[in-house]
Design a protein around this motif. Sequence first.
Motif, mmCIF file in Angstrom:
data_model
loop_
_atom_site.group_PDB
_atom_site.id
_atom_site.type_symbol
_atom_site.label_atom_id
_atom_site.label_comp_id
_atom_site.label_asym_id
_atom_site.label_seq_id
_atom_site.Cartn_x
_atom_site.Cartn_y
_atom_site.Cartn_z
ATOM 1 N N ILE A 21 0.975 -1.180 -0.129
ATOM 2 C CA ILE A 21 0.009 -0.115 -0.053
ATOM 3 C C ILE A 21 0.879 1.345 -0.061
ATOM 4 O O ILE A 21 0.560 2.040 -0.733
ATOM 5 C CB ILE A 21 -0.931 0.017 1.236
ATOM 6 C CG1 ILE A 21 -1.900 -1.428 1.307
ATOM 7 C CG2 ILE A 21 -1.743 1.272 1.320
ATOM 8 C CD1 ILE A 21 -2.846 -1.484 0.136
ATOM 9 N N ALA A 22 2.022 1.167 0.879
ATOM 10 C CA ALA A 22 2.756 2.387 0.710
ATOM 11 C C ALA A 22 3.281 2.629 -0.530
ATOM 12 O O ALA A 22 3.433 4.061 -0.851
ATOM 13 C CB ALA A 22 4.036 2.239 1.986
ATOM 14 N N ASP A 23 3.637 1.861 -1.143
ATOM 15 C CA ASP A 23 4.343 2.054 -2.747
ATOM 16 C C ASP A 23 3.283 3.043 -3.556
ATOM 17 O O ASP A 23 3.547 3.687 -4.406
ATOM 18 C CB ASP A 23 4.702 0.856 -3.358
ATOM 19 C CG ASP A 23 6.037 0.216 -2.434
ATOM 20 O OD1 ASP A 23 6.590 0.986 -1.823
ATOM 21 O OD2 ASP A 23 6.248 -0.937 -2.661
ATOM 22 N N PHE A 24 2.006 2.250 -3.298
ATOM 23 C CA PHE A 24 0.750 2.847 -4.277
ATOM 24 C C PHE A 24 0.791 4.355 -3.676
ATOM 25 O O PHE A 24 0.641 5.092 -4.665
ATOM 26 C CB PHE A 24 -0.299 2.014 -3.842
ATOM 27 C CG PHE A 24 -1.607 2.595 -4.310
ATOM 28 C CD1 PHE A 24 -2.058 2.487 -5.794
ATOM 29 C CD2 PHE A 24 -2.500 3.240 -3.708
ATOM 30 C CE1 PHE A 24 -3.244 3.193 -6.231
ATOM 31 C CE2 PHE A 24 -3.600 3.851 -4.027
ATOM 32 C CZ PHE A 24 -3.959 3.680 -5.330
ATOM 33 N N LEU A 25 0.624 4.502 -2.448
ATOM 34 C CA LEU A 25 0.351 5.831 -2.100
ATOM 35 C C LEU A 25 1.695 6.881 -2.455
ATOM 36 O O LEU A 25 1.278 7.994 -2.775
ATOM 37 C CB LEU A 25 0.237 5.790 -0.626
ATOM 38 C CG LEU A 25 -1.045 4.999 -0.029
ATOM 39 C CD1 LEU A 25 -1.017 5.085 1.263
ATOM 40 C CD2 LEU A 25 -2.451 5.773 -0.729
#
Length: 76
Positions: A21-25
């Motif tokens: 999720i952190a990479d997406f955000l």
Amino acid sequence: MFKLTHPKLVTLAETEGYAEIADFLEDYAQGSIVPAICMAPDCDHTAELEPDQRADFREACGRPSMKCGLVIAGMN
């Protein structure tokens, strides 16, 4: 406080090809168009919307149920 475990956010990130999720955000935090998902329980339709989009109309659902990933995460 960010909501990184929201099921719709997880689905949206996975749909966009992200395992984290952190990479997406991080990739979309400064974008002018970001992925969004229908928040209806029985729908996972995705689209690209403005980063502050909270209630875009989803024609198939007949209600304003689209929300961008940054809003779901509590970043915008």
